[in-house]
Design a protein around this motif. Structure first.
Motif, mmCIF file in Angstrom:
data_model
loop_
_atom_site.group_PDB
_atom_site.id
_atom_site.type_symbol
_atom_site.label_atom_id
_atom_site.label_comp_id
_atom_site.label_asym_id
_atom_site.label_seq_id
_atom_site.Cartn_x
_atom_site.Cartn_y
_atom_site.Cartn_z
ATOM 1 N N ALA A 273 61.003 16.396 16.172
ATOM 2 C CA ALA A 273 62.215 16.942 15.558
ATOM 3 C C ALA A 273 62.029 18.411 15.207
ATOM 4 O O ALA A 273 62.887 19.247 15.500
ATOM 5 N N ASN A 274 60.893 18.728 14.582
ATOM 6 C CA ASN A 274 60.637 20.120 14.210
ATOM 7 C C ASN A 274 60.545 21.004 15.445
ATOM 8 O O ASN A 274 60.954 22.173 15.430
ATOM 9 N N GLY A 275 60.019 20.437 16.522
ATOM 10 C CA GLY A 275 59.836 21.210 17.737
ATOM 11 C C GLY A 275 61.127 21.669 18.371
ATOM 12 O O GLY A 275 61.156 22.708 19.049
ATOM 13 N N VAL A 276 62.205 20.922 18.161
ATOM 14 C CA VAL A 276 63.493 21.326 18.738
ATOM 15 C C VAL A 276 63.943 22.650 18.141
ATOM 16 O O VAL A 276 64.341 23.574 18.865
ATOM 17 N N LEU A 277 63.875 22.749 16.822
ATOM 18 C CA LEU A 277 64.308 23.986 16.175
ATOM 19 C C LEU A 277 63.377 25.144 16.530
ATOM 20 O O LEU A 277 63.835 26.275 16.738
ATOM 21 N N GLU A 278 62.084 24.874 16.628
ATOM 22 C CA GLU A 278 61.156 25.937 17.021
ATOM 23 C C GLU A 278 61.423 26.402 18.449
ATOM 24 O O GLU A 278 61.345 27.594 18.751
ATOM 25 N N ARG A 279 61.746 25.460 19.328
ATOM 26 C CA ARG A 279 62.064 25.828 20.709
ATOM 27 C C ARG A 279 63.329 26.677 20.759
ATOM 28 O O ARG A 279 63.406 27.655 21.513
ATOM 29 N N ALA A 280 64.320 26.306 19.951
ATOM 30 C CA ALA A 280 65.547 27.088 19.906
ATOM 31 C C ALA A 280 65.275 28.484 19.361
ATOM 32 O O ALA A 280 65.811 29.481 19.872
ATOM 33 N N ALA A 281 64.438 28.563 18.333
ATOM 34 C CA ALA A 281 64.102 29.863 17.751
ATOM 35 C C ALA A 281 63.314 30.715 18.733
ATOM 36 O O ALA A 281 63.533 31.924 18.847
ATOM 37 N N SER B 89 58.016 32.361 15.949
ATOM 38 C CA SER B 89 59.086 31.380 16.113
ATOM 39 C C SER B 89 59.044 30.311 15.025
ATOM 40 O O SER B 89 60.095 29.819 14.579
ATOM 41 N N SER B 90 57.837 29.947 14.570
ATOM 42 C CA SER B 90 57.734 28.941 13.511
ATOM 43 C C SER B 90 58.336 29.450 12.206
ATOM 44 O O SER B 90 58.974 28.693 11.461
ATOM 45 N N MET B 91 58.161 30.746 11.923
ATOM 46 C CA MET B 91 58.761 31.333 10.722
ATOM 47 C C MET B 91 60.279 31.412 10.870
ATOM 48 O O MET B 91 61.037 31.080 9.945
ATOM 49 N N PHE B 92 60.723 31.840 12.034
ATOM 50 C CA PHE B 92 62.134 31.927 12.369
ATOM 51 C C PHE B 92 62.782 30.558 12.126
ATOM 52 O O PHE B 92 63.810 30.434 11.436
ATOM 53 N N ALA B 93 62.173 29.517 12.698
ATOM 54 C CA ALA B 93 62.710 28.170 12.563
ATOM 55 C C ALA B 93 62.680 27.705 11.109
ATOM 56 O O ALA B 93 63.625 27.068 10.630
ATOM 57 N N ILE C 17 65.628 29.024 9.022
ATOM 58 C CA ILE C 17 66.881 28.309 9.248
ATOM 59 C C ILE C 17 66.802 26.904 8.677
ATOM 60 O O ILE C 17 67.780 26.384 8.120
ATOM 61 N N TRP C 18 65.634 26.283 8.789
ATOM 62 C CA TRP C 18 65.444 24.951 8.207
ATOM 63 C C TRP C 18 65.680 25.008 6.699
ATOM 64 O O TRP C 18 66.371 24.163 6.132
ATOM 65 N N ALA C 19 65.105 26.008 6.052
ATOM 66 C CA ALA C 19 65.261 26.138 4.604
ATOM 67 C C ALA C 19 66.717 26.399 4.221
ATOM 68 O O ALA C 19 67.213 25.841 3.234
ATOM 69 N N MET C 20 67.384 27.214 5.013
ATOM 70 C CA MET C 20 68.789 27.499 4.737
ATOM 71 C C MET C 20 69.639 26.236 4.898
ATOM 72 O O MET C 20 70.495 25.931 4.063
ATOM 73 N N SER C 21 69.380 25.493 5.960
ATOM 74 C CA SER C 21 70.124 24.249 6.202
ATOM 75 C C SER C 21 69.867 23.248 5.081
ATOM 76 O O SER C 21 70.799 22.611 4.564
ATOM 77 N N HIS C 22 68.610 23.112 4.698
ATOM 78 C CA HIS C 22 68.257 22.169 3.641
ATOM 79 C C HIS C 22 68.922 22.567 2.323
ATOM 80 O O HIS C 22 69.402 21.711 1.571
ATOM 81 N N GLY C 23 68.960 23.852 2.055
ATOM 82 C CA GLY C 23 69.595 24.320 0.824
ATOM 83 C C GLY C 23 71.071 23.994 0.778
ATOM 84 O O GLY C 23 71.601 23.578 -0.270
#
Length: 205
Positions: A129-137, A152-156, A159-165
């Motif tokens: 699951a995490n890899g999808v967002l990293e691939r997109a980033a 890319s991991s920081m980039f992802a 966005i993960w943190a923003m979505s979770h918030g």
């Protein structure tokens, strides 16, 4: 569910389904194994034929949630291709949709305190699951000059943190329910500001 479900080999899933409802209603620490057993229609002793205790039961809820989540994220990413920007944006929308449609799974995954390395199966599906967002980033970040490109991991993770918030603002009758913007709009505008800062969206768009 009646006790008949156990004889058909469905007790483990019946307990997961019961736990998901209880997690949604009471939180991951607000119920007991006995309550999950009662909701599933079996005795508490029967639970231990499948799970060592509440944490293992919640971990299975999380594992199943990550399976659904990974599938949703992969489908969202694919739906936005070949545009790297659209594919990236779609993963953010999928995050919100998953949290809204599967609240018990979401809490088990992100708010229960059960670590993803608790089991190999859980770690693997969480990584997918995490890899999808990293691939997109990673795909989107190729449009940023190398000297300005974040990992890319920081980039992802941003966005993960923003979505979770955004999810937390609007979950379980929290104060965010009074914010005069729908969660999708709030996330999309936040992602837009972030991407403009990286130079991926023109300032006037």
């Amino acid at each position: 569910m009646s006790k008949r479900g156990y004889h058909h080999g469905n007790l483990a899933q019946a307990l997961v389904d019961a736990a998901l409802v209880l997690i949604e209603e009471k939180g991951p620490t607000g119920f007991t194994v006995s309550e999950a057993a009662k909701r599933a229609g079996v005795t508490p002793a029967a639970v231990y034929r499948h799970f060592s205790g509440r944490e293992e039961l919640i971990a299975e809820c999380a594992r199943q949630g990550y399976e659904i989540f990974a599938d949703r994220m992969e489908a969202a990413y694919a739906s936005g291709l070949p545009s790297a920007l659209r594919a990236f944006s779609e993963t953010g929308r999928a995050y919100l949709a998953f949290a809204r449609e599967h609240p018990g799974h979401y809490v088990a995954m992100f708010e229960s305190g059960v670590p993803t390395n608790r089991s190999t199966a859980l770690r693997q599906v969480a990584s997918r699951a995490n890899g999808v967002l990293e691939r997109a980033a990673e795909a989107l970040s190729q449009h940023i000059p190398p000297e300005k490109r974040p990992p890319s991991s920081m980039f992802a993770s941003h966005i993960w943190a923003m979505s979770h918030g955004v999810v937390e603002l609007f979950s379980r009758n929290s104060p965010g329910a009074n914010i005069p913007f729908p969660p999708e709009e709030l996330l999309e505008s936040g992602i837009g500001i972030y991407l403009r800062g990286l130079g991926l969206i023109p300032p006037d768009s």
